[in-house]
Design an enzyme around this catalytic site. Sequence first.
Site, PDB file in Angstrom:
ATOM      1  N   GLY A   1      -9.608  -4.953   4.086  1.00 24.20           N
ATOM      2  CA  GLY A   1      -9.606  -6.528   3.489  1.00 24.20           C
ATOM      3  C   GLY A   1      -8.651  -7.390   3.184  1.00 24.20           C
ATOM      4  O   GLY A   1      -7.267  -5.907   2.816  1.00 24.20           O
TER       5      GLY A   1
ATOM      6  N   PHE B   1       0.494  -1.415  -0.215  1.00 21.84           N
ATOM      7  CA  PHE B   1       0.442   0.373   0.309  1.00 21.84           C
ATOM      8  C   PHE B   1       1.092   1.109   0.002  1.00 21.84           C
ATOM      9  O   PHE B   1       0.827   1.732  -0.676  1.00 21.84           O
ATOM     10  CB  PHE B   1      -0.634   0.361   1.299  1.00 21.84           C
TER      11      PHE B   1
ATOM     12  N   TYR C   1      -2.437  -9.836  15.816  1.00 22.50           N
ATOM     13  CA  TYR C   1      -2.491  -8.615  14.909  1.00 22.50           C
ATOM     14  C   TYR C   1      -3.730  -8.052  15.018  1.00 22.50           C
ATOM     15  O   TYR C   1      -3.849  -6.381  14.924  1.00 22.50           O
ATOM     16  CB  TYR C   1      -2.522  -9.281  13.781  1.00 22.50           C
TER      17      TYR C   1
HETATM   18  P1  NDP Z   1       3.270  -5.315   3.049  1.00 19.46           P
HETATM   19  O1  NDP Z   1       3.657  -6.024   3.814  1.00 19.46           O
HETATM   20  O2  NDP Z   1       3.485  -5.577   1.403  1.00 19.46           O
HETATM   21  O3  NDP Z   1       4.030  -3.319   2.968  1.00 19.46           O
HETATM   22  C1  NDP Z   1       4.086  -3.290   4.847  1.00 19.46           C
HETATM   23  C2  NDP Z   1       5.017  -2.123   4.690  1.00 19.46           C
HETATM   24  O4  NDP Z   1       5.444  -1.637   6.190  1.00 19.46           O
HETATM   25  C3  NDP Z   1       6.503  -2.334   4.530  1.00 19.46           C
HETATM   26  O5  NDP Z   1       6.974  -1.329   3.459  1.00 19.46           O
HETATM   27  C4  NDP Z   1       7.713  -2.379   5.163  1.00 19.46           C
HETATM   28  O6  NDP Z   1       9.078  -1.910   4.550  1.00 19.46           O
HETATM   29  C5  NDP Z   1       6.988  -1.656   6.193  1.00 19.46           C
HETATM   30  N1  NDP Z   1       7.409  -1.973   7.460  1.00 19.46           N
HETATM   31  C6  NDP Z   1       6.749  -3.498   8.273  1.00 19.46           C
HETATM   32  N2  NDP Z   1       7.561  -3.222   9.168  1.00 19.46           N
HETATM   33  C7  NDP Z   1       8.324  -2.136   9.593  1.00 19.46           C
HETATM   34  C8  NDP Z   1       9.225  -1.485  10.419  1.00 19.46           C
HETATM   35  N3  NDP Z   1       9.103  -2.043  11.997  1.00 19.46           N
HETATM   36  N4  NDP Z   1       9.566  -0.376  10.565  1.00 19.46           N
HETATM   37  C9  NDP Z   1       9.334   0.401   9.250  1.00 19.46           C
HETATM   38  N5  NDP Z   1       8.631   0.282   8.112  1.00 19.46           N
HETATM   39  C10 NDP Z   1       8.120  -1.753   8.437  1.00 19.46           C
HETATM   40  O7  NDP Z   1       2.255  -5.333   3.118  1.00 19.46           O
HETATM   41  P2  NDP Z   1       0.830  -4.531   2.988  1.00 19.46           P
HETATM   42  O8  NDP Z   1       1.092  -3.042   2.299  1.00 19.46           O
HETATM   43  O9  NDP Z   1      -0.462  -4.502   2.729  1.00 19.46           O
HETATM   44  O10 NDP Z   1       0.506  -3.848   4.919  1.00 19.46           O
HETATM   45  C11 NDP Z   1       0.597  -2.084   4.811  1.00 19.46           C
HETATM   46  C12 NDP Z   1       0.055  -1.417   5.859  1.00 19.46           C
HETATM   47  O11 NDP Z   1      -1.488  -2.184   5.940  1.00 19.46           O
HETATM   48  C13 NDP Z   1       0.112  -2.526   7.209  1.00 19.46           C
HETATM   49  O12 NDP Z   1      -0.465  -2.054   7.907  1.00 19.46           O
HETATM   50  C14 NDP Z   1      -1.440  -4.088   6.909  1.00 19.46           C
HETATM   51  O13 NDP Z   1      -1.245  -4.093   8.341  1.00 19.46           O
HETATM   52  C15 NDP Z   1      -2.265  -3.643   6.721  1.00 19.46           C
HETATM   53  N6  NDP Z   1      -3.833  -4.337   6.351  1.00 19.46           N
HETATM   54  C16 NDP Z   1      -2.728  -4.782   5.330  1.00 19.46           C
HETATM   55  C17 NDP Z   1      -3.585  -6.110   4.667  1.00 19.46           C
HETATM   56  C18 NDP Z   1      -4.082  -6.741   3.160  1.00 19.46           C
HETATM   57  O14 NDP Z   1      -4.279  -7.718   3.288  1.00 19.46           O
HETATM   58  N7  NDP Z   1      -2.431  -6.827   2.768  1.00 19.46           N
HETATM   59  C19 NDP Z   1      -5.117  -5.647   4.965  1.00 19.46           C
HETATM   60  C20 NDP Z   1      -5.561  -4.303   5.762  1.00 19.46           C
HETATM   61  C21 NDP Z   1      -4.655  -3.851   6.464  1.00 19.46           C
HETATM   62  P3  NDP Z   1      10.274  -2.180   4.767  1.00 19.46           P
HETATM   63  O15 NDP Z   1      10.214  -4.050   5.633  1.00 19.46           O
HETATM   64  O16 NDP Z   1      11.435  -2.031   4.148  1.00 19.46           O
HETATM   65  O17 NDP Z   1      10.498  -1.909   6.584  1.00 19.46           O
HETATM   66  C1  8X3 Z   2      -5.109  -7.816   6.558  1.00 25.69           C
HETATM   67  C2  8X3 Z   2      -6.561  -8.436   6.111  1.00 25.69           C
HETATM   68  O1  8X3 Z   2      -7.606 -10.225   7.244  1.00 25.69           O
HETATM   69  O2  8X3 Z   2      -5.411 -11.203   6.749  1.00 25.69           O
HETATM   70  O3  8X3 Z   2      -5.227  -6.837   7.784  1.00 25.69           O
HETATM   71  O4  8X3 Z   2      -6.321  -9.554   8.294  1.00 25.69           O
HETATM   72  S1  8X3 Z   2      -6.353  -9.836   7.249  1.00 25.69           S
END
Ligand code: NDP
Ligand code: 8X3
Length: 268
Positions: A199, A29, A168
């Site tokens: 989601g 995202f 989580y």
């Molecule tokens: P990705 O794993 O593709 O991206 C996660 C990002 O978070 C990366 O850029 C990573 O960068 C960064 N990150 C993780 N841990 C750290 C840290 N300790 N310090 C700094 N940066 C960090 O996942 P998404 O894009 O899917 O996730 C983005 C957000 O959306 C999260 O908060 C996730 O919980 C939320 N989300 C995701 C969903 C899904 O189904 N994909 C649904 C709902 C919410 P780097 O590793 O380089 O530090």
């Molecule tokens: C990520 C979506 O449904 O895997 O936040 O928790 S779910």
Amino acid sequence: MRTAQKLNIIVEKQVMKKTIFITGATSGFGKACAEKFAQNRHRLILTGRRSDRLSIEAENLLQKYGADVLTLNFDVRDRNAVKIAIENLPEEWKNIDVLINNAGLAAGSDPIQDGNIDDWEAMIDTNVKGLLYVTKSIFPLLLKSECPHIVNIGSIAGKEVYAKGNVYCASKFAVDALTRGMRIDMLSHGIKVSQIAPGAAETEFSQVRFKGDLDAAANVYKGFAPLQAEDIANAVEWVTSLPLHVNINDLVIMPTAQASPGYFNKQL
Ligand code: NDP
Ligand code: 8X3
């Protein structure tokens, strides 16, 4: 015409160039948001732990859109690193309009009684405490903006719990609560506070959750069309481009084939 209305019209007409601070911009995202905002000519501060990815991304956005990008390399769990990175922003980058609190992860998928304590700490430290550290440091810089806005990336996991989601889910319930609390506490400063709660979306999220097990990660998205990172970037862009007097408090976005965590219309 009232002053607030006049101000709205002026701001809307200007098609403001904003400075947008995105945590977790190396993937998913956050990366898609960076692309979207660069396309729309905003200035970007992109952060993450993987500095190699940040450099490549900044160069790519410069080549494609002529984007003005600053990269910051820190772990949101490290409160001193967060504070130092933000305090030491160059002067010309100290006017921030939008903070997108996106960095986060799920680690593991176990019943709570079998849970790994390191996983619990990683999720709470990143999703909850990291968001707090970044927000506290960015807050004074938002006060200089004419359109200050914080967008927290929550989750459907912060609305409903599901099997093996335990910690989580708790961390994302906390994001939901913090979003509401911030909105109240920052009200008198004119700061918009929004949550976007997606989601199932196909990013690196499940690869991280299953610790590099690509088959397990791919299995999550089998048989239906999950959200893509661009879908969330489009929503973030919309939420942050509304008139000054309009705030989206909370936006829950699901794939059409998902009704809630655990309820999918899969064609397997
Ligand atoms: P990705 O794993 O593709 O991206 C996660 C990002 O978070 C990366 O850029 C990573 O960068 C960064 N990150 C993780 N841990 C750290 C840290 N300790 N310090 C700094 N940066 C960090 O996942 P998404 O894009 O899917 O996730 C983005 C957000 O959306 C999260 O908060 C996730 O919980 C939320 N989300 C995701 C969903 C899904 O189904 N994909 C649904 C709902 C919410 P780097 O590793 O380089 O530090
Ligand atoms: C990520 C979506 O449904 O895997 O936040 O928790 S779910």
